[in-house]
Write a protein that holds these residues in place. Structure first.
Motif, PDB file in Angstrom:
ATOM      1  N   LEU A 144      31.950   1.143  71.993  1.00  0.00           N
ATOM      2  CA  LEU A 144      30.525   1.276  72.189  1.00  0.00           C
ATOM      3  C   LEU A 144      30.814   1.653  73.718  1.00  0.00           C
ATOM      4  O   LEU A 144      31.504   1.230  74.648  1.00  0.00           O
ATOM      5  CB  LEU A 144      28.763   0.532  72.486  1.00  0.00           C
ATOM      6  N   VAL A 145      30.311   2.958  74.342  1.00  0.00           N
ATOM      7  CA  VAL A 145      30.323   3.506  75.654  1.00  0.00           C
ATOM      8  C   VAL A 145      28.976   3.351  76.373  1.00  0.00           C
ATOM      9  O   VAL A 145      28.707   4.220  75.778  1.00  0.00           O
ATOM     10  CB  VAL A 145      31.183   4.712  75.787  1.00  0.00           C
ATOM     11  N   PRO A 146      29.779   3.676  77.999  1.00  0.00           N
ATOM     12  CA  PRO A 146      28.037   3.880  78.601  1.00  0.00           C
ATOM     13  C   PRO A 146      27.843   5.141  78.665  1.00  0.00           C
ATOM     14  O   PRO A 146      29.237   6.249  78.158  1.00  0.00           O
ATOM     15  CB  PRO A 146      28.275   3.290  80.104  1.00  0.00           C
ATOM     16  N   MET A 168      26.637  -6.736  74.999  1.00  0.00           N
ATOM     17  CA  MET A 168      26.817  -7.568  72.873  1.00  0.00           C
ATOM     18  C   MET A 168      26.734  -8.651  72.969  1.00  0.00           C
ATOM     19  O   MET A 168      26.800  -9.463  73.334  1.00  0.00           O
ATOM     20  CB  MET A 168      27.872  -7.335  72.578  1.00  0.00           C
ATOM     21  N   PRO A 206      20.861  -3.349  77.956  1.00  0.00           N
ATOM     22  CA  PRO A 206      21.617  -2.845  79.079  1.00  0.00           C
ATOM     23  C   PRO A 206      21.298  -3.870  80.007  1.00  0.00           C
ATOM     24  O   PRO A 206      20.284  -4.938  80.059  1.00  0.00           O
ATOM     25  CB  PRO A 206      20.753  -1.546  79.926  1.00  0.00           C
ATOM     26  N   GLU A 232      33.105  -1.800  73.805  1.00  0.00           N
ATOM     27  CA  GLU A 232      33.166  -3.139  73.482  1.00  0.00           C
ATOM     28  C   GLU A 232      32.636  -2.733  72.160  1.00  0.00           C
ATOM     29  O   GLU A 232      32.427  -1.786  71.728  1.00  0.00           O
ATOM     30  CB  GLU A 232      31.511  -3.135  74.098  1.00  0.00           C
ATOM     31  N   GLU A 284      34.404   1.856  80.319  1.00  0.00           N
ATOM     32  CA  GLU A 284      34.620   0.431  79.053  1.00  0.00           C
ATOM     33  C   GLU A 284      34.399   0.489  78.104  1.00  0.00           C
ATOM     34  O   GLU A 284      33.228   1.941  77.763  1.00  0.00           O
ATOM     35  CB  GLU A 284      33.739  -0.927  79.897  1.00  0.00           C
ATOM     36  N   GLU A 290      15.776  -0.647  76.429  1.00  0.00           N
ATOM     37  CA  GLU A 290      16.432  -0.234  75.003  1.00  0.00           C
ATOM     38  C   GLU A 290      17.282  -1.790  74.321  1.00  0.00           C
ATOM     39  O   GLU A 290      17.907  -2.284  74.678  1.00  0.00           O
ATOM     40  CB  GLU A 290      16.886   0.842  74.613  1.00  0.00           C
ATOM     41  N   LEU A 336      18.138   2.116  66.858  1.00  0.00           N
ATOM     42  CA  LEU A 336      17.707   2.434  68.419  1.00  0.00           C
ATOM     43  C   LEU A 336      16.292   2.183  68.412  1.00  0.00           C
ATOM     44  O   LEU A 336      15.763   2.573  68.202  1.00  0.00           O
ATOM     45  CB  LEU A 336      17.692   3.941  68.665  1.00  0.00           C
ATOM     46  N   PRO A 358      30.777  -3.795  82.548  1.00  0.00           N
ATOM     47  CA  PRO A 358      29.653  -2.721  83.361  1.00  0.00           C
ATOM     48  C   PRO A 358      28.462  -3.034  83.130  1.00  0.00           C
ATOM     49  O   PRO A 358      28.233  -2.736  84.104  1.00  0.00           O
ATOM     50  CB  PRO A 358      31.023  -1.704  83.228  1.00  0.00           C
ATOM     51  N   THR A 359      27.999  -2.672  82.069  1.00  0.00           N
ATOM     52  CA  THR A 359      26.840  -1.708  82.168  1.00  0.00           C
ATOM     53  C   THR A 359      26.157  -1.877  80.578  1.00  0.00           C
ATOM     54  O   THR A 359      24.596  -2.355  81.508  1.00  0.00           O
ATOM     55  CB  THR A 359      26.765  -0.305  81.299  1.00  0.00           C
ATOM     56  N   PHE A 360      26.718  -2.799  79.779  1.00  0.00           N
ATOM     57  CA  PHE A 360      25.696  -3.295  78.735  1.00  0.00           C
ATOM     58  C   PHE A 360      26.349  -4.539  78.753  1.00  0.00           C
ATOM     59  O   PHE A 360      27.444  -4.943  78.232  1.00  0.00           O
ATOM     60  CB  PHE A 360      25.348  -2.232  77.212  1.00  0.00           C
ATOM     61  N   PRO A 394      38.391  -3.586  79.550  1.00  0.00           N
ATOM     62  CA  PRO A 394      37.368  -2.584  80.887  1.00  0.00           C
ATOM     63  C   PRO A 394      38.024  -2.280  81.700  1.00  0.00           C
ATOM     64  O   PRO A 394      39.266  -0.869  80.507  1.00  0.00           O
ATOM     65  CB  PRO A 394      38.487  -3.809  81.931  1.00  0.00           C
ATOM     66  N   PRO A 395      37.529  -0.979  82.200  1.00  0.00           N
ATOM     67  CA  PRO A 395      37.615   0.345  82.463  1.00  0.00           C
ATOM     68  C   PRO A 395      38.945   0.274  83.166  1.00  0.00           C
ATOM     69  O   PRO A 395      39.446  -0.890  83.532  1.00  0.00           O
ATOM     70  CB  PRO A 395      36.724   0.593  84.140  1.00  0.00           C
ATOM     71  N   VAL A 425      30.081 -10.065  73.975  1.00  0.00           N
ATOM     72  CA  VAL A 425      30.205  -9.893  76.086  1.00  0.00           C
ATOM     73  C   VAL A 425      29.541  -9.379  76.752  1.00  0.00           C
ATOM     74  O   VAL A 425      28.441  -8.442  76.589  1.00  0.00           O
ATOM     75  CB  VAL A 425      30.778  -7.874  74.981  1.00  0.00           C
ATOM     76  N   VAL A 434      24.175   5.959  67.436  1.00  0.00           N
ATOM     77  CA  VAL A 434      22.971   6.063  68.080  1.00  0.00           C
ATOM     78  C   VAL A 434      23.969   7.148  69.717  1.00  0.00           C
ATOM     79  O   VAL A 434      25.139   5.916  69.971  1.00  0.00           O
ATOM     80  CB  VAL A 434      22.449   4.733  68.746  1.00  0.00           C
ATOM     81  N   GLU A 478      20.089  -1.385  71.380  1.00  0.00           N
ATOM     82  CA  GLU A 478      20.983  -0.857  70.146  1.00  0.00           C
ATOM     83  C   GLU A 478      21.215  -1.971  69.483  1.00  0.00           C
ATOM     84  O   GLU A 478      22.298  -2.814  69.212  1.00  0.00           O
ATOM     85  CB  GLU A 478      22.444  -0.055  70.554  1.00  0.00           C
ATOM     86  N   ALA A 524      19.193   8.153  73.698  1.00  0.00           N
ATOM     87  CA  ALA A 524      19.790   6.943  73.261  1.00  0.00           C
ATOM     88  C   ALA A 524      19.717   7.023  75.128  1.00  0.00           C
ATOM     89  O   ALA A 524      20.613   7.717  76.196  1.00  0.00           O
ATOM     90  CB  ALA A 524      21.350   6.043  73.329  1.00  0.00           C
ATOM     91  N   PRO A 525      19.316   6.016  75.891  1.00  0.00           N
ATOM     92  CA  PRO A 525      19.150   5.537  77.141  1.00  0.00           C
ATOM     93  C   PRO A 525      20.231   5.608  78.539  1.00  0.00           C
ATOM     94  O   PRO A 525      20.302   6.076  78.992  1.00  0.00           O
ATOM     95  CB  PRO A 525      17.792   4.652  77.795  1.00  0.00           C
ATOM     96  N   THR A 526      21.354   4.270  77.948  1.00  0.00           N
ATOM     97  CA  THR A 526      22.297   3.877  78.852  1.00  0.00           C
ATOM     98  C   THR A 526      23.886   4.276  77.865  1.00  0.00           C
ATOM     99  O   THR A 526      24.782   3.979  79.122  1.00  0.00           O
ATOM    100  CB  THR A 526      21.446   2.445  79.383  1.00  0.00           C
ATOM    101  N   PHE A 527      24.054   3.511  77.008  1.00  0.00           N
ATOM    102  CA  PHE A 527      25.135   3.576  75.953  1.00  0.00           C
ATOM    103  C   PHE A 527      24.660   3.794  74.937  1.00  0.00           C
ATOM    104  O   PHE A 527      23.708   4.208  74.019  1.00  0.00           O
ATOM    105  CB  PHE A 527      25.586   2.607  76.478  1.00  0.00           C
ATOM    106  N   TYR A 528      25.901   4.185  74.301  1.00  0.00           N
ATOM    107  CA  TYR A 528      26.633   4.816  73.026  1.00  0.00           C
ATOM    108  C   TYR A 528      26.843   4.594  71.851  1.00  0.00           C
ATOM    109  O   TYR A 528      27.963   3.077  72.440  1.00  0.00           O
ATOM    110  CB  TYR A 528      27.000   6.318  73.237  1.00  0.00           C
ATOM    111  N   MET A 529      26.725   3.899  70.911  1.00  0.00           N
ATOM    112  CA  MET A 529      26.982   3.190  69.403  1.00  0.00           C
ATOM    113  C   MET A 529      27.892   4.480  68.550  1.00  0.00           C
ATOM    114  O   MET A 529      27.138   5.228  68.012  1.00  0.00           O
ATOM    115  CB  MET A 529      26.503   1.760  68.857  1.00  0.00           C
TER     116      MET A 529
END
Lengths: 113, 113
Positions: free
Chosen positions: B108-110, A39, A110, B60, B58, A58, A86, A35-37, B88-89, A28, B28, A60, B34-39
């Motif tokens: 995963l999400v922002p 894969m 990201p 992923e 979004e 970072e 992480l 939009p943000t990160f 997508p959003p 992805v 994560v 993940e 976590a700076p930008t997104f979470y798993m």
């Protein structure tokens, strides 16, 4: 909505300094207007490794198959299927395949563009 | 660097409207800074499902095990191990387990906080 089998996505050789026997699939990414990160899936063949490096963003990661080690500031740590990681920004790291099967893992980053 | 076996992380029941037989592990997340997104890892038991909903961010996703369908604006689409998805959003979606084994996937999400 994008739904695609990862194996159907082309795996490209990673031709950067310090990478050996590594391929990457963008699962992805920019072409999907993520939009943000992003894969990515990495496939490291036996005896192969990713670059030993650090950078300002970072990772993940989730290990899908195979076995290996990740180099950390505290030395090499074993990794295997079902491990999540992480890697914080600006921390040196390297993934090494120490087994006899491909080491396959997801590694998300990201969006920086 | 965080390195942890996902199975060693507590799976909490997802108790929101529209979720049935769903548990979630934060692999994560905020506690890891976590700076930008979470798993996250979701485990949907047979006949269970996530909420049918939409939101401004979004997803992923990567399917780890089991079988099911994801509801999309174009109807239900089958999903199985090795599939990657971008929701997508603002696009309605729902994950349903249609098999007889747990449906397990990364989602995963922002970071929004």
């Amino acid at each position: 909505m994008k739904i695609q089998r990862a194996d159907d996505i082309t795996a490209n050789d990673v031709n950067i300094d310090g990478a050996e026997k590594v391929r990457m699939r963008m699962l992805v990414g920019p072409d999907d207007e993520a939009p943000t990160f992003y894969m990515r899936q990495f496939v490291v063949e036996p005896s192969g490794h990713t670059p030993r490096h650090e950078h300002g963003w970072e990772h993940e990661c989730y290990i899908l198959a195979g076995s290996g080690v990740v180099l950390t500031p505290d030395g090499a740590k074993p990794i295997g299927p079902g491990d999540c990681l992480l890697v914080p920004p600006n921390e040196e790291h390297q993934f090494r395949n120490t087994g006899d099967q491909p080491l396959t893992f997801l590694c998300l980053v990201p969006k920086t563009d």
